[in-house]
Structure formats: structure tokens, C-alpha cells
Design an enzyme around this catalytic site. Structure first.
Site, short mmCIF file in Angstrom:
data_model
loop_
_atom_site.label_atom_id
_atom_site.label_comp_id
_atom_site.label_asym_id
_atom_site.label_seq_id
_atom_site.Cartn_x
_atom_site.Cartn_y
_atom_site.Cartn_z
N GLU A 169 5.80 5.62 -10.19
CA GLU A 169 4.40 5.52 -9.73
C GLU A 169 4.10 6.71 -8.78
O GLU A 169 3.00 7.26 -9.01
CB GLU A 169 4.34 4.15 -9.05
CG GLU A 169 4.29 3.01 -9.86
CD GLU A 169 4.25 1.58 -9.17
OE1 GLU A 169 3.88 0.68 -9.80
OE2 GLU A 169 4.19 1.35 -7.89
N HIS A 209 -0.02 -0.29 -13.68
CA HIS A 209 0.48 -1.57 -13.84
C HIS A 209 2.20 -1.22 -14.02
O HIS A 209 2.52 -0.36 -14.49
CB HIS A 209 0.20 -2.24 -15.26
CG HIS A 209 0.98 -3.67 -15.24
ND1 HIS A 209 0.29 -4.59 -14.82
CD2 HIS A 209 1.77 -4.00 -16.28
CE1 HIS A 209 1.27 -5.67 -15.22
NE2 HIS A 209 2.07 -5.24 -16.06
N LEU A 254 -4.93 -7.43 -6.49
CA LEU A 254 -4.33 -8.54 -7.36
C LEU A 254 -5.89 -9.43 -7.90
O LEU A 254 -5.41 -10.37 -8.47
CB LEU A 254 -3.52 -9.36 -6.63
CG LEU A 254 -2.05 -8.83 -6.26
CD1 LEU A 254 -1.50 -9.81 -5.47
CD2 LEU A 254 -1.51 -8.32 -7.43
N ASN A 261 -6.36 1.41 -13.06
CA ASN A 261 -5.25 0.55 -12.44
C ASN A 261 -3.70 1.06 -12.85
O ASN A 261 -3.80 1.74 -13.81
CB ASN A 261 -5.43 -0.86 -13.24
CG ASN A 261 -4.13 -2.17 -12.44
OD1 ASN A 261 -4.09 -1.69 -11.29
ND2 ASN A 261 -3.69 -2.85 -13.21
N ASP A 320 -5.22 -6.29 -17.45
CA ASP A 320 -4.32 -5.34 -18.26
C ASP A 320 -4.51 -4.97 -19.51
O ASP A 320 -3.58 -4.62 -20.41
CB ASP A 320 -2.91 -5.74 -18.09
CG ASP A 320 -2.47 -6.06 -16.70
OD1 ASP A 320 -3.01 -5.27 -15.81
OD2 ASP A 320 -1.82 -7.08 -16.30
N GLY A 367 0.75 -1.21 0.00
CA GLY A 367 -0.04 0.05 -0.06
C GLY A 367 0.68 1.22 -0.09
O GLY A 367 0.32 2.24 0.48
N SER A 368 2.01 1.20 -0.36
CA SER A 368 2.89 2.22 -0.50
C SER A 368 2.22 3.39 -1.47
O SER A 368 2.29 4.66 -1.26
CB SER A 368 4.19 2.01 -0.83
OG SER A 368 4.50 1.64 -2.21
N ASN A 369 1.64 3.09 -2.62
CA ASN A 369 0.93 3.84 -3.58
C ASN A 369 -0.20 4.49 -2.74
O ASN A 369 -0.57 5.65 -2.93
CB ASN A 369 0.39 3.08 -4.92
CG ASN A 369 1.60 3.15 -5.69
OD1 ASN A 369 2.07 4.10 -6.43
ND2 ASN A 369 2.38 1.89 -5.88
N ILE A 410 -11.53 -8.07 -11.21
CA ILE A 410 -12.55 -7.26 -10.80
C ILE A 410 -13.99 -7.96 -11.50
O ILE A 410 -13.98 -7.75 -12.84
CB ILE A 410 -12.61 -5.52 -11.24
CG1 ILE A 410 -11.48 -5.14 -10.63
CG2 ILE A 410 -13.99 -5.03 -10.88
CD1 ILE A 410 -11.44 -5.14 -9.21
C1 GRF Z 1 3.05 -1.42 -7.60
O1 GRF Z 1 4.25 -1.59 -8.29
C2 GRF Z 1 1.61 -1.39 -8.61
O2 GRF Z 1 2.19 -1.09 -9.74
C3 GRF Z 1 1.38 -2.69 -9.04
O3 GRF Z 1 1.58 -3.24 -7.51
C4 GRF Z 1 2.51 -2.60 -6.62
C5 GRF Z 1 2.16 -2.08 -5.63
O4 GRF Z 1 2.80 -1.54 -4.61
N1 GRF Z 1 0.02 -3.04 -9.43
P1 GRF Z 1 2.36 -0.85 -3.26
O5 GRF Z 1 1.63 -1.84 -2.58
O6 GRF Z 1 1.77 0.40 -3.54
O7 GRF Z 1 3.76 -0.82 -2.39
#
Ligand code: GRF
Length: 189
Positions: free
Chosen positions: A174, A104, A85, A102, A145, A12-14, A88
Site C-alpha cells: 500500500e 482494498h 469504512l 479506494n 469493492d 490513517g497510516s496510508n 459512499i
Molecule cells: C488498509 O489496509 C487499507 O487497504 C484498508 O484499510 C487499511 C487502512 O489502514 N482499506 P490505515 O488506516 O491507512 O493504517
């Protein structure tokens, strides 16, 4: 006020980066973060960031309208998959046309499809001696995708880069682009 819902399965770093980006923007709110993994690190992040979160299992997601109903009640302007993952279900895709996106971690259409997630993607990129990789932000349709591409950004791969180096370079992209593209999509609606 624009509302977004985030779905994540892992670290969940994004998610955290997106939450932080919109923290001081009063016209966008994070309605809820949904996850399919009870022990996903994203849940710790949500607690720390004081963001509502909810965990569901496969039955709730695929065989009932539970998550669809939650999404309908929330009425989001965008549903964002940030490392989510599971595929949907079609009924959710149909209920939110052009509202699910999404990210990718590669330059689609290369290195996409079932099984192509996380380090599997970077490993395949490395094995094929690619000299560049990147990110693809795209709409979500019924196939993994394959939805229309919204934005791509590239980064160079050096011969000495290992899989972790490639993953780090992709994460930098990202963090830089995902929140901006989300904001642009929200503004253009
Ligand atoms: C990211 O690299 C994103 O592109 C992919 O999954 C990863 C998630 O990373 N779909 P995080 O959980 O946000 O750290």
C-alpha cells in the site's frame, strides 16, 4: 494545482504516507481529510502534519448534503478512500464520476464485499491457505469493492505467516503503490 481529498476511518497510516509523498510536490495539495470517527488516529496524524480535517456523523453523511456540499466546494481532482469504512452515498458517487478511488487490502474480486475490511480480510485469506495476497486500487461505485480495477500488486504468503504478518506485507505494498497510482491518475486527467 491538483487537489485531493482523503477519507479515512482508522489509523490513517496510508493518509500519512500519501501526505508525505506529496509534501514536496508543489502541483498536488491535500485539501482536507474527512473522517467518520471522532477518535480515529488519523485525526492525530492530521494535527501533527498540519492538514485540515473534519469529522462527520452518519446523519450528515447519509441524510443531508453537508459532506456533498463540502466536496463540491473543495472541487477535488480525486477523492481517495484510505481505510474508510462507510458506504459512499449514491449522490456523492454520481456527483464525482470516476473521481473516487479506494484501496482494498486483498486481490479483488476475492475477499471483497460487506464486512471484508481490515483484519477480517487477512483472516479469510489465511483460513483459505492462500499462497499470495495483495492490494487492489479501484474506482468506487454503488457496490462495495466492485468498481473498475486500476491497479493490483501481489505479495507471497509463507505457510508460517500469521494474520499480522500478512497485514504487514499488504501495508508495504500500500505504501509503495498507492501514492504513485494517485499521482499517475492526477497526471492523466
Ligand atoms: C488498509 O489496509 C487499507 O487497504 C484498508 O484499510 C487499511 C487502512 O489502514 N482499506 P490505515 O488506516 O491507512 O493504517
Amino acid at each position: 494545482m491538483k487537489k485531493i481529498v482523503l477519507l479515512a476511518s482508522g489509523s490513517g497510516s496510508n493518509v500519512e504516507n500519501i501526505v508525505q509523498y506529496f509534501q514536496d510536490k508543489p502541483n498536488v495539495t491535500i485539501a482536507i481529510v474527512l473522517t467518520n470517527k471522532r477518535d480515529a488516529k488519523v485525526l492525530n496524524r492530521c494535527n501533527r502534519l498540519n492538514i485540515s480535517s473534519l469529522c462527520f456523523n452518519k446523519i450528515a453523511f447519509q441524510q443531508t448534503d453537508c459532506i456533498l456540499d463540502i466536496l463540491r466546494c473543495t472541487d477535488p481532482d480525486l477523492i481517495i478512500l484510505a481505510g474508510f469504512l462507510w458506504k459512499i452515498p449514491e449522490k456523492i458517487i454520481r456527483a464525482f464520476p470516476n473521481k473516487i478511488i479506494n484501496i482494498h487490502p486483498a486481490l479483488l474480486p476475492k475477499y471483497g464485499g460487506k464486512g471484508m475490511y481490515g483484519s477480517n480480510v487477512h483472516k479469510a485469506v489465511k483460513e483459505n491457505d492462500e499462497t499470495e495476497t495483495g492490494i487492489t486500487i479501484h474506482y468506487v461505485n454503488e457496490n462495495y469493492d466492485e468498481g473498475a480495477i486500476i491497479h493490483q500488486a501481489k505479495t507471497k504468503i509463507l505457510p508460517d505467516d500469521n494474520i499480522d504478518d500478512i497485514a504487514s506485507k499488504v501495508h508495504v505494498l500500500e505504501y509503495e503503490y498507492f501514492p504513485i497510482i494517485i499521482e499517475q491518475l492526477l497526471l492523466s486527467q
